[in-house]
Design an enzyme around this catalytic site. Sequence first.
Site, PDB file in Angstrom:
ATOM      1  N   HIS A   1       0.763  -1.404   0.239  1.00 28.97           N
ATOM      2  CA  HIS A   1      -0.032  -0.109   0.078  1.00 28.97           C
ATOM      3  C   HIS A   1       0.910   1.115  -0.054  1.00 28.97           C
ATOM      4  O   HIS A   1       1.960   1.167   0.506  1.00 28.97           O
ATOM      5  CB  HIS A   1      -1.029   0.077   1.180  1.00 28.97           C
ATOM      6  CG  HIS A   1      -2.096   1.003   1.095  1.00 28.97           C
ATOM      7  ND1 HIS A   1      -1.855   2.422   1.646  1.00 28.97           N
ATOM      8  CD2 HIS A   1      -3.472   1.004   0.822  1.00 28.97           C
ATOM      9  CE1 HIS A   1      -2.944   2.853   1.256  1.00 28.97           C
ATOM     10  NE2 HIS A   1      -3.887   2.101   0.764  1.00 28.97           N
TER      11      HIS A   1
ATOM     12  N   ASP B   1      -7.913  -4.350  -0.593  1.00 27.82           N
ATOM     13  CA  ASP B   1      -8.564  -4.396  -2.130  1.00 27.82           C
ATOM     14  C   ASP B   1      -8.239  -5.779  -2.527  1.00 27.82           C
ATOM     15  O   ASP B   1      -9.156  -6.449  -3.412  1.00 27.82           O
ATOM     16  CB  ASP B   1      -7.695  -3.524  -3.147  1.00 27.82           C
ATOM     17  CG  ASP B   1      -7.840  -1.985  -2.949  1.00 27.82           C
ATOM     18  OD1 ASP B   1      -8.920  -1.474  -2.753  1.00 27.82           O
ATOM     19  OD2 ASP B   1      -6.833  -1.356  -2.800  1.00 27.82           O
TER      20      ASP B   1
END
Length: 442
Positions: free
Chosen positions: A318, A376
């Site tokens: 991330h 995600d």
Amino acid sequence: MGNDAIRGDTAPEDSITIVNNASGAKVTFPVLQGSCGPKVIDIRRLYGATDMFTYDPGFTATGSCESSITFIDGEAGVLLHRGYPIEDLAKHSDFMEVCYLLLYGELPTPSEKDTFVHAITYHTMVHEQLHKFIDGFRRDAHPMAIMCGIVGALSAFYHDSTDISDPYQRMVASYRMIAKMPTIAAWAFKYSLGQPFIYPRNDLTYAENFIHMMFATPCEDYEISPTIARALDRILILHADHEQNASTSTVRLAGSSGANPFACIAAGIASLWGPAHGGANEAVLNMLNEIGSPNRIAEFVDKAKDPEDPFRLMGFGHRVYKNFDPRARLMRESCHEVLNELGVDNEPLLELAMELERIALEDEYFVERRLYPNVDFYSGIIFKAIGIPVSMFTVLFAVARTVGWVAQWNEMVEDPNQKIGRPRQLYTGYEQRPYVPLAERG
């Protein structure tokens, strides 16, 4: 901590001095300290004092506003909403309670929550003319295009909540957007299928209502799975707000001009649509389709490790979190609960995802670099498992993030230091040059 500390006030001696090497001139700027996070240099006087700007593509080292809503510590893997860890909220709260917290700064009392839930529930209907508006789109229109258009048009239907100087109208607009977004999203989905629109029901929770409008038909009763409703509610919580990301910054920038709230949220939806932002979970499914078989995972893992190969494992790591994404741990629990209930042992893509997760969590290369599965990775798998098509992934993200956008927009409007957004630039084009008449150009 007192209000002075929360607002970032600082002692005069806490400052930094910039020296112009050419002239020897010195300029001192105050250093501010928030309640959490690194100190910041207040450069509001920079241009006037030095005749220079800063250059910061992507604003990765620039604080664009003062906020008390959400705090992220990417190194430690911490996400706080109004001071509450996301883990506690996801495990013990529901989405409506988190909405109240983001909007008002405190968790509600039982009576406050009942009043808030009732208000949201009874705003879920949309103006019936919007039915005709959606009919004007092509059947193959992307649901995000429909959502962006419909939300932007809401100001044409709800004139009584567009005066941003009126706190009551701001509240009504906020409630309307949180309440109506699932209805708009579900109708965009139904339109793409050619199925009749399902209207909201006041006897269902926020997540249950969304699922019902997505999957029910007038032909028969639709039974809502508690496990799936709970997973969706958690997904909504985990995506509710995430500090000054691209779409939230877009909402604030649009709002800084005094634009009406519906236009600002439509701008946020447009920003979220980008594959580098809200489309990341869609990219995970595309990657899994590219891998195709568990037998090819090792091949693609090796490709991801090769610095000369452009391939990257989507859904791992991330930009902000340099440790494990705190939302991912919670999403992983929900993911496995959903997969167990649905019994998707024979779904190749989901089996592939679980095997990729196992290998990546054990592979020294990924562990050392903290390239863990992020939120995600798991949300895309959940959506796939419960029958939500890829084109709707970002739409669900928008439904969840609406409350964060609204809370940030309200905070921006009420901030006495807020100015219209006007970034500067490092100009690299031509200097001034004379105009040459057309006949003289050879």
